[in-house]
Scaffold this motif. Structure first.
Motif, PDB file in Angstrom:
ATOM      1  N   GLU A 198     104.428 -14.593   6.091  1.00  0.00           N
ATOM      2  CA  GLU A 198     104.282 -13.675   7.223  1.00  0.00           C
ATOM      3  C   GLU A 198     105.627 -13.378   7.886  1.00  0.00           C
ATOM      4  O   GLU A 198     105.849 -12.280   8.388  1.00  0.00           O
ATOM      5  CB  GLU A 198     103.313 -14.287   8.245  1.00  0.00           C
ATOM      6  CG  GLU A 198     102.824 -13.351   9.309  1.00  0.00           C
ATOM      7  CD  GLU A 198     101.921 -12.260   8.778  1.00  0.00           C
ATOM      8  OE1 GLU A 198     101.932 -11.166   9.370  1.00  0.00           O
ATOM      9  OE2 GLU A 198     101.204 -12.476   7.777  1.00  0.00           O
TER      10      GLU A 198
ATOM     11  N   THR B  90     102.516 -18.852   6.754  1.00  0.00           N
ATOM     12  CA  THR B  90     103.516 -18.650   7.808  1.00  0.00           C
ATOM     13  C   THR B  90     104.833 -18.186   7.209  1.00  0.00           C
ATOM     14  O   THR B  90     105.480 -17.277   7.733  1.00  0.00           O
ATOM     15  CB  THR B  90     103.722 -19.964   8.593  1.00  0.00           C
ATOM     16  OG1 THR B  90     102.479 -20.376   9.143  1.00  0.00           O
ATOM     17  CG2 THR B  90     104.732 -19.794   9.699  1.00  0.00           C
TER      18      THR B  90
ATOM     19  N   ASP C  32     106.921 -14.294  10.752  1.00  0.00           N
ATOM     20  CA  ASP C  32     106.701 -13.867  12.133  1.00  0.00           C
ATOM     21  C   ASP C  32     106.849 -15.090  13.038  1.00  0.00           C
ATOM     22  O   ASP C  32     106.121 -16.063  12.909  1.00  0.00           O
ATOM     23  CB  ASP C  32     105.282 -13.286  12.243  1.00  0.00           C
ATOM     24  CG  ASP C  32     104.901 -12.834  13.641  1.00  0.00           C
ATOM     25  OD1 ASP C  32     105.447 -13.365  14.630  1.00  0.00           O
ATOM     26  OD2 ASP C  32     104.027 -11.955  13.744  1.00  0.00           O
TER      27      ASP C  32
ATOM     28  N   PHE D 223     103.650 -16.165  15.055  1.00  0.00           N
ATOM     29  CA  PHE D 223     102.675 -16.773  14.158  1.00  0.00           C
ATOM     30  C   PHE D 223     103.126 -18.181  13.760  1.00  0.00           C
ATOM     31  O   PHE D 223     102.335 -19.123  13.752  1.00  0.00           O
ATOM     32  CB  PHE D 223     102.477 -15.894  12.922  1.00  0.00           C
ATOM     33  CG  PHE D 223     101.423 -16.382  11.965  1.00  0.00           C
ATOM     34  CD1 PHE D 223     100.099 -16.494  12.362  1.00  0.00           C
ATOM     35  CD2 PHE D 223     101.755 -16.723  10.670  1.00  0.00           C
ATOM     36  CE1 PHE D 223      99.122 -16.943  11.479  1.00  0.00           C
ATOM     37  CE2 PHE D 223     100.787 -17.164   9.776  1.00  0.00           C
ATOM     38  CZ  PHE D 223      99.468 -17.277  10.189  1.00  0.00           C
TER      39      PHE D 223
END
Length: 69
Positions: free
Chosen positions: A32, A29, A34, A37
């Motif tokens: 990423e 996470t 995001d 997400f």
């Protein structure tokens, strides 16, 4: 056979593989970066910890200071 009160007091056994997988999800996470997400993983983590499959405090302790931020 244990009565209901004794069963309720039994310590929860945390699976080391689940703990490691939770750390991997959190680190994925972070990588990423995001929001959507992250929200999905947060919901999964909440469910996993509330159901006694992982210990949130132990996971938090295993994250680096940077990861905690």
């Amino acid at each position: 056979m244990l009565d209901t009160k004794e069963q309720a007091r039994s310590p929860v056994v945390i699976d080391p593989a689940t703990h490691a997988e939770c750390l991997e999800f959190i680190r994925a996470t972070i990588a990423e970066n995001d929001r959507e997400f992250a929200a999905q993983i947060a919901a999964v983590m909440k469910d996993v910890c509330q159901n006694g499959h992982a210990d949130r405090t132990k996971i938090w302790d295993d994250l680096s200071d940077t990861e905690r931020q």
